[in-house]
Scaffold this active site. Structure first.
Site, mmCIF file in Angstrom:
data_model
loop_
_atom_site.group_PDB
_atom_site.id
_atom_site.type_symbol
_atom_site.label_atom_id
_atom_site.label_comp_id
_atom_site.label_asym_id
_atom_site.label_seq_id
_atom_site.Cartn_x
_atom_site.Cartn_y
_atom_site.Cartn_z
ATOM 1 N N ASP A 236 -68.462 75.164 59.338
ATOM 2 C CA ASP A 236 -69.678 74.710 58.643
ATOM 3 C C ASP A 236 -70.248 73.413 59.217
ATOM 4 O O ASP A 236 -71.342 72.995 58.840
ATOM 5 C CB ASP A 236 -69.390 74.453 57.155
ATOM 6 C CG ASP A 236 -69.226 75.742 56.357
ATOM 7 O OD1 ASP A 236 -69.597 76.809 56.880
ATOM 8 O OD2 ASP A 236 -68.725 75.669 55.223
ATOM 9 N N GLY B 94 -66.217 68.510 52.907
ATOM 10 C CA GLY B 94 -65.506 67.931 54.052
ATOM 11 C C GLY B 94 -66.321 68.071 55.326
ATOM 12 O O GLY B 94 -66.466 67.108 56.089
ATOM 13 N N SER B 95 -66.887 69.257 55.541
ATOM 14 C CA SER B 95 -67.660 69.505 56.770
ATOM 15 C C SER B 95 -68.835 68.542 56.893
ATOM 16 O O SER B 95 -69.157 68.074 57.980
ATOM 17 C CB SER B 95 -68.205 70.932 56.763
ATOM 18 O OG SER B 95 -67.156 71.848 56.650
ATOM 19 N N VAL C 12 -64.760 68.139 45.378
ATOM 20 C CA VAL C 12 -63.869 68.585 46.463
ATOM 21 C C VAL C 12 -63.438 70.035 46.235
ATOM 22 O O VAL C 12 -63.247 70.466 45.092
ATOM 23 C CB VAL C 12 -62.638 67.647 46.538
ATOM 24 C CG1 VAL C 12 -61.621 68.148 47.556
ATOM 25 C CG2 VAL C 12 -63.090 66.234 46.897
ATOM 26 N N ALA C 13 -63.271 70.769 47.349
ATOM 27 C CA ALA C 13 -62.853 72.181 47.322
ATOM 28 C C ALA C 13 -63.736 72.987 46.365
ATOM 29 O O ALA C 13 -63.267 73.690 45.482
ATOM 30 C CB ALA C 13 -61.374 72.326 46.955
ATOM 31 N N LYS D 221 -74.037 71.589 50.710
ATOM 32 C CA LYS D 221 -74.820 72.826 50.871
ATOM 33 C C LYS D 221 -74.454 73.816 49.774
ATOM 34 O O LYS D 221 -73.363 73.753 49.177
ATOM 35 C CB LYS D 221 -74.612 73.462 52.249
ATOM 36 C CG LYS D 221 -73.188 73.948 52.570
ATOM 37 C CD LYS D 221 -72.839 75.324 52.066
ATOM 38 C CE LYS D 221 -71.379 75.665 52.343
ATOM 39 N NZ LYS D 221 -70.782 76.689 51.531
HETATM 40 P P1 ATP Z 1 -66.472 74.878 52.335
HETATM 41 O O1 ATP Z 1 -67.680 75.086 51.477
HETATM 42 O O2 ATP Z 1 -66.818 74.456 53.755
HETATM 43 O O3 ATP Z 1 -65.454 75.972 52.239
HETATM 44 P P2 ATP Z 1 -65.323 73.212 50.318
HETATM 45 O O4 ATP Z 1 -66.473 72.495 49.668
HETATM 46 O O5 ATP Z 1 -64.838 74.443 49.639
HETATM 47 O O6 ATP Z 1 -65.729 73.558 51.799
HETATM 48 P P3 ATP Z 1 -63.972 70.731 50.854
HETATM 49 O O7 ATP Z 1 -64.511 69.859 49.760
HETATM 50 O O8 ATP Z 1 -64.479 70.516 52.224
HETATM 51 O O9 ATP Z 1 -64.105 72.280 50.458
HETATM 52 O O10 ATP Z 1 -62.389 70.592 50.782
HETATM 53 C C1 ATP Z 1 -61.490 71.496 51.388
HETATM 54 C C2 ATP Z 1 -60.157 70.783 51.620
HETATM 55 O O11 ATP Z 1 -60.324 69.820 52.671
HETATM 56 C C3 ATP Z 1 -59.653 70.011 50.403
HETATM 57 O O12 ATP Z 1 -58.434 70.568 50.002
HETATM 58 C C4 ATP Z 1 -59.485 68.572 50.863
HETATM 59 O O13 ATP Z 1 -58.231 68.025 50.516
HETATM 60 C C5 ATP Z 1 -59.621 68.618 52.389
HETATM 61 N N1 ATP Z 1 -60.417 67.484 52.928
HETATM 62 C C6 ATP Z 1 -60.161 66.792 54.040
HETATM 63 N N2 ATP Z 1 -61.099 65.857 54.265
HETATM 64 C C7 ATP Z 1 -61.998 65.950 53.274
HETATM 65 C C8 ATP Z 1 -63.202 65.247 52.965
HETATM 66 N N3 ATP Z 1 -63.656 64.250 53.718
HETATM 67 N N4 ATP Z 1 -63.871 65.632 51.869
HETATM 68 C C9 ATP Z 1 -63.418 66.673 51.102
HETATM 69 N N5 ATP Z 1 -62.289 67.341 51.343
HETATM 70 C C10 ATP Z 1 -61.576 67.005 52.425
#
Ligand code: ATP
Length: 284
Positions: free
Chosen positions: A136, A102-103, A95-96, A12
């Protein structure tokens, strides 16, 4: 029981993000227009006699009990006395990044296990389980476009979004959502005009909607990482109608009229920034 279920877990972006309060437990109250985009992880689920077996192609996210996909599977097994499940997670979403990577995986495990074990659970029940995994997750289960309020779990679906394309760029910076919220000066924010933006989208007036776009979390993340402002400027210079940081960052997206313009900008941005993840995507 099915033999296998394959799910696309969409990322998203936040077309606008406002923080309107803070609860005593430290959670922030949001008003944010969430939009799924055609950038996704792929999860393949198969039944097992017992246990959770998670594998992934990712070098960043570990395939262990801390992975939110694992936690989602554990919840489903415990709550519905299911046997076991094998999950392969093909990670494509950075990631992050502020794209709910993750959500959306957790959401795909909940909906995927519902299908795999033919449980027939309604979406409302899955969203209820989802919110205990992350704010989320309910949106990722519902999908498409929604105004998210409360801590992100109060969803109002938005239909009829105008045609647009986005160019997503994620610089090689890891941003902690917790850090961003902890450093947000909530008494001193420049609030975006969310209601006006929603009305403009409902009227199909993309240019007006874009003029109301804003993300209060930029006050923390973009201040710390000048690269975010730089990417926004580059997006505009490459023809974007508007550019914004998504979620707590560091992802920056630009909005373009049609796929060919977004793809042209994608090529240009990639050559300027070889270290930045760059991808054009449509809305879901
Ligand atoms: P949001 O937009 O909801 O804040 P994000 O995109 O910033 O999420 P994610 O990619 O969900 O962040 O990652 C946040 C943390 O969750 C990372 O530090 C990662 O190590 C951990 N994590 C655990 N499981 C997962 C997964 N399946 N995919 C991505 N990150 C994960």
């Amino acid at each position: 029981m099915k033999q296998q279920v394959v799910k696309k877990a969409y990322a998203k972006i936040n077309l606008g993000l406002d923080v309107v309060g803070k609860l005593e437990n430290g959670y922030h109250l949001l008003r944010t227009l969430m939009q799924q985009v055609d950038l996704y992880d792929v999860l393949t689920l198969t039944p097992e006699k017992e246990g959770i077996f998670l594998s992934t192609n990712s070098e960043i996210v570990a395939a262990d009990e801390d992975n939110i996909a694992y936690k989602a599977a554990k919840k489903m097994i415990e709550e519905f006395s299911l046997p076991g499940v094998k999950i392969h997670l093909e990670k494509r979403i950075p990631v992050a990044a502020g794209m709910a990577g993750g959500s959306t995986d957790a959401a795909a495990v909940l909906t995927g296990m519902n299908e795999l074990f033919e449980l027939g659970l309604p979406e409302g029940k899955l969203r209820e389980i989802g919110v205990s995994l992350g704010a989320d997750v309910p949106f990722c289960i519902m999908g498409h476009s929604a105004l998210a309020e409360g801590i992100g779990e109060e969803l109002t679906p938005i239909s009829g979004m105008p045609e647009m394309c986005v160019l997503i760029s994620k610089p090689p910076i890891m941003v902690s959502t917790k850090y961003v919220f902890e450093h947000l000066d909530i008494g001193n924010l420049e609030h975006p005009r969310t209601d006006e933006m929603l009305k403009a989208y409902a009227d199909g007036d993309l240019d007006l909607a874009i003029s109301y776009m804003g993300n209060v979390l930029e006050s923390v993340t973009a201040k710390k990482y000048p690269m975010i402002g730089e990417l926004k400027e580059k997006m505009l210079a490459l023809g974007a109608k508007g550019a914004l940081m998504s979620g707590s960052g560091p992802t920056v997206f630009g909005i373009f009229d049609c796929p060919s313009e977004a793809e042209k900008a994608e090529k240009a941005l990639k050559s300027m920034y070889p270290d930045v993840f760059v991808q054009a995507a449509g809305l879901v």
